[in-house]
Design a protein around this motif. Sequence first.
Motif, PDB file in Angstrom:
ATOM      1  N   LEU A  13       4.824 -16.785  27.268  1.00  0.00           N
ATOM      2  CA  LEU A  13       4.366 -18.136  26.847  1.00  0.00           C
ATOM      3  C   LEU A  13       4.847 -19.172  27.819  1.00  0.00           C
ATOM      4  O   LEU A  13       4.040 -20.216  28.248  1.00  0.00           O
ATOM      5  N   VAL A  14       6.163 -19.206  27.972  1.00  0.00           N
ATOM      6  CA  VAL A  14       6.538 -20.431  28.946  1.00  0.00           C
ATOM      7  C   VAL A  14       6.278 -20.177  30.318  1.00  0.00           C
ATOM      8  O   VAL A  14       6.050 -21.036  30.988  1.00  0.00           O
ATOM      9  N   ASN A  15       6.588 -18.839  30.735  1.00  0.00           N
ATOM     10  CA  ASN A  15       6.066 -18.638  32.094  1.00  0.00           C
ATOM     11  C   ASN A  15       4.565 -19.097  32.599  1.00  0.00           C
ATOM     12  O   ASN A  15       4.364 -19.691  33.397  1.00  0.00           O
ATOM     13  N   SER A  16       3.754 -18.600  31.554  1.00  0.00           N
ATOM     14  CA  SER A  16       2.244 -18.995  31.700  1.00  0.00           C
ATOM     15  C   SER A  16       1.919 -20.552  31.723  1.00  0.00           C
ATOM     16  O   SER A  16       1.414 -21.088  32.483  1.00  0.00           O
ATOM     17  N   TYR A  17       2.615 -21.166  30.732  1.00  0.00           N
ATOM     18  CA  TYR A  17       2.696 -22.606  30.605  1.00  0.00           C
ATOM     19  C   TYR A  17       2.960 -23.185  32.067  1.00  0.00           C
ATOM     20  O   TYR A  17       2.330 -23.908  32.562  1.00  0.00           O
ATOM     21  N   LEU A  18       4.041 -22.630  32.735  1.00  0.00           N
ATOM     22  CA  LEU A  18       4.643 -23.355  33.807  1.00  0.00           C
ATOM     23  C   LEU A  18       3.812 -23.197  35.224  1.00  0.00           C
ATOM     24  O   LEU A  18       3.326 -23.765  36.007  1.00  0.00           O
ATOM     25  N   GLN A  19       3.333 -21.609  34.810  1.00  0.00           N
ATOM     26  CA  GLN A  19       2.451 -21.409  36.311  1.00  0.00           C
ATOM     27  C   GLN A  19       0.962 -21.907  36.277  1.00  0.00           C
ATOM     28  O   GLN A  19       0.593 -22.186  37.448  1.00  0.00           O
ATOM     29  N   ALA A  29       5.344 -25.566  22.074  1.00  0.00           N
ATOM     30  CA  ALA A  29       6.445 -25.572  20.869  1.00  0.00           C
ATOM     31  C   ALA A  29       5.916 -24.877  19.716  1.00  0.00           C
ATOM     32  O   ALA A  29       6.871 -24.052  19.109  1.00  0.00           O
ATOM     33  N   GLN A  30       4.720 -25.091  19.280  1.00  0.00           N
ATOM     34  CA  GLN A  30       4.095 -24.263  18.017  1.00  0.00           C
ATOM     35  C   GLN A  30       4.107 -22.834  18.230  1.00  0.00           C
ATOM     36  O   GLN A  30       4.448 -21.905  17.334  1.00  0.00           O
ATOM     37  N   GLN A  31       3.614 -22.491  19.459  1.00  0.00           N
ATOM     38  CA  GLN A  31       3.568 -21.073  19.773  1.00  0.00           C
ATOM     39  C   GLN A  31       4.951 -20.383  19.573  1.00  0.00           C
ATOM     40  O   GLN A  31       5.373 -19.116  19.268  1.00  0.00           O
ATOM     41  N   LEU A  32       5.966 -21.119  20.438  1.00  0.00           N
ATOM     42  CA  LEU A  32       7.311 -20.367  20.482  1.00  0.00           C
ATOM     43  C   LEU A  32       7.810 -20.476  19.035  1.00  0.00           C
ATOM     44  O   LEU A  32       8.771 -19.420  18.714  1.00  0.00           O
ATOM     45  N   LYS A  33       7.534 -21.304  18.137  1.00  0.00           N
ATOM     46  CA  LYS A  33       8.216 -21.388  16.972  1.00  0.00           C
ATOM     47  C   LYS A  33       7.671 -20.168  16.049  1.00  0.00           C
ATOM     48  O   LYS A  33       8.292 -19.520  15.355  1.00  0.00           O
TER      49      LYS A  33
END
Length: 95
Positions: A13-19, A29-33
């Motif tokens: 999720l984080v990598n996709s968000y950044l890319q 943040a909600q998805q990570l939670k």
Amino acid sequence: DEMKPFVSKGEELVNSYLQSQQTDYKQLAQQLKEENNQLIKSCTMDGRSHEELHKWLHPHLEMVEELAKEEDAGKAKELVAQLQKSYETYHRYFN
């Protein structure tokens, strides 16, 4: 092993968000939670390995909480970069 899919999904999720240069960090943040909640529910570790995981997990959870509460997009971007580094730290100790 039970926990790895949730860590991997969070990292994805984080990598996709950044890319893809996304900007909805509140949604991230909600998805990570959600992934972290599943990770915690799936925990079967005990002893030293469990304690070591918590040394990584507690600061990681705090970063996600900060991201969820952040109102400044610049600071949110910094937090997302810190989360990416957090996953790198995880892989250094758990694989």
